[in-house]
Scaffold this motif. Structure first.
Motif, PDB file in Angstrom:
ATOM      1  N   GLN A 141       0.804  -1.216   0.000  1.00 16.22           N
ATOM      2  CA  GLN A 141       0.000   0.000   0.000  1.00 16.22           C
ATOM      3  C   GLN A 141       0.848   1.283   0.000  1.00 16.22           C
ATOM      4  OE1 GLN A 141      -2.504   0.205   3.450  1.00 16.22           O
ATOM      5  NE2 GLN A 141      -3.465   2.108   2.837  1.00 16.22           N
ATOM      6  N   PHE A 142       1.921   1.309   0.791  1.00 20.23           N
ATOM      7  CA  PHE A 142       2.732   2.515   0.937  1.00 20.23           C
ATOM      8  C   PHE A 142       4.062   2.347   0.214  1.00 20.23           C
ATOM      9  CE2 PHE A 142       0.129   2.287   4.813  1.00 20.23           C
ATOM     10  CZ  PHE A 142      -0.559   3.493   4.714  1.00 20.23           C
ATOM     11  N   VAL A 143       4.531   3.423  -0.424  1.00 22.86           N
ATOM     12  CA  VAL A 143       5.789   3.398  -1.156  1.00 22.86           C
ATOM     13  C   VAL A 143       6.667   4.553  -0.679  1.00 22.86           C
ATOM     14  CG1 VAL A 143       6.880   3.647  -3.425  1.00 22.86           C
ATOM     15  CG2 VAL A 143       4.781   2.335  -3.196  1.00 22.86           C
ATOM     16  N   TYR A 144       7.930   4.246  -0.457  1.00 17.63           N
ATOM     17  CA  TYR A 144       8.896   5.236  -0.005  1.00 17.63           C
ATOM     18  C   TYR A 144      10.198   5.055  -0.770  1.00 17.63           C
ATOM     19  CZ  TYR A 144       5.665   5.135   3.931  1.00 17.63           C
ATOM     20  OH  TYR A 144       4.540   5.168   4.697  1.00 17.63           O
ATOM     21  N   GLU A 145      10.907   6.153  -0.918  1.00 12.65           N
ATOM     22  CA  GLU A 145      12.267   6.043  -1.443  1.00 12.65           C
ATOM     23  C   GLU A 145      13.213   5.873  -0.260  1.00 12.65           C
ATOM     24  OE1 GLU A 145      15.567   8.293  -4.236  1.00 12.65           O
ATOM     25  OE2 GLU A 145      13.717   9.342  -3.753  1.00 12.65           O
ATOM     26  N   VAL A 146      14.155   4.979  -0.415  1.00 15.62           N
ATOM     27  CA  VAL A 146      15.216   4.822   0.572  1.00 15.62           C
ATOM     28  C   VAL A 146      16.340   5.718   0.079  1.00 15.62           C
ATOM     29  CG1 VAL A 146      16.836   3.235   1.654  1.00 15.62           C
ATOM     30  CG2 VAL A 146      14.553   2.437   1.024  1.00 15.62           C
ATOM     31  N   SER A 147      16.525   6.827   0.733  1.00 23.36           N
ATOM     32  CA  SER A 147      17.498   7.780   0.220  1.00 23.36           C
ATOM     33  C   SER A 147      18.875   7.533   0.828  1.00 23.36           C
ATOM     34  CB  SER A 147      17.039   9.212   0.464  1.00 23.36           C
ATOM     35  OG  SER A 147      16.735   9.434   1.807  1.00 23.36           O
ATOM     36  N   SER A 148      19.826   7.630  -0.032  1.00 30.18           N
ATOM     37  CA  SER A 148      21.237   7.516   0.326  1.00 30.18           C
ATOM     38  C   SER A 148      22.000   8.086  -0.849  1.00 30.18           C
ATOM     39  CB  SER A 148      21.615   6.047   0.583  1.00 30.18           C
ATOM     40  OG  SER A 148      21.463   5.284  -0.588  1.00 30.18           O
ATOM     41  N   ASP A 149      23.291   7.968  -0.831  1.00 26.25           N
ATOM     42  CA  ASP A 149      24.042   8.523  -1.949  1.00 26.25           C
ATOM     43  C   ASP A 149      23.889   7.686  -3.211  1.00 26.25           C
ATOM     44  OD1 ASP A 149      25.453   6.390  -0.921  1.00 26.25           O
ATOM     45  OD2 ASP A 149      27.410   7.298  -1.243  1.00 26.25           O
ATOM     46  N   TRP A 150      23.382   6.476  -3.084  1.00 31.24           N
ATOM     47  CA  TRP A 150      23.202   5.583  -4.228  1.00 31.24           C
ATOM     48  C   TRP A 150      22.226   4.492  -3.816  1.00 31.24           C
ATOM     49  CZ3 TRP A 150      24.338   6.743  -8.952  1.00 31.24           C
ATOM     50  CH2 TRP A 150      24.397   5.765  -9.947  1.00 31.24           C
TER      51      TRP A 150
END
Length: 136
Positions: A48-57
């Motif tokens: 149901q939920f979508v997120y970006e996993v942010s990092s340098d790559w």
């Protein structure tokens, strides 16, 4: 072009606030737009939920990568699973998908299901455009 990693889950996660972050990963926007997240939700995820996993790559583990990039991705994946372990209950799951920004609608190259409690990052291969389901 940037390699983005997305997670899908059925529990709501809180994005990291300024100053609150893990050295390896955090939940929040980095490379992608809201449209990229909509596409990955529609074409790749069941959650149901979508997120970006942010990092340098993004997170990618494959033999085509340099050993140092692969090692870093394994550390990021371990940190992500530790974080998600705190959010998920037994028998719940989260999904991980990494691709170049703009390729969220393209056909995936593979699928993989892994158990979080027996995960051995040294024995898996997760090339980009692979949907990986992590079960608790």
């Amino acid at each position: 072009m940037s390699l983005a990693s997305y997670i899908g889950c059925n529990v709501e996660l809180l994005p990291c606030e300024d100053g609150e972050h893990n050295a390896l990963i955090q939940i929040g926007d980095c490379f992608s737009s809201k449209y990229d997240k909509q596409h990955v939700k529609k074409y790749q995820f069941t959650a149901q939920f979508v997120y970006e996993v942010s990092s340098d790559w993004g997170i990618e583990i494959s033999k085509d990568m340099s050993p140092s990039q692969c090692f870093e991705s394994k550390k990021k994946l371990t940190a992500l699973c530790e974080m998600m372990n705190d959010y998920l209950e037994k028998d719940e799951y989260f999904e991980l998908y990494s691709c170049w920004v703009g390729e969220e609608k393209e056909k995936r190259v593979g699928e993989l299901t892994l158990k979080m409690d027996t995960l051995n990052v040294d024995s898996i291969e997760m090339p980009k455009k692979t949907l990986v389901r992590f079960e608790k």
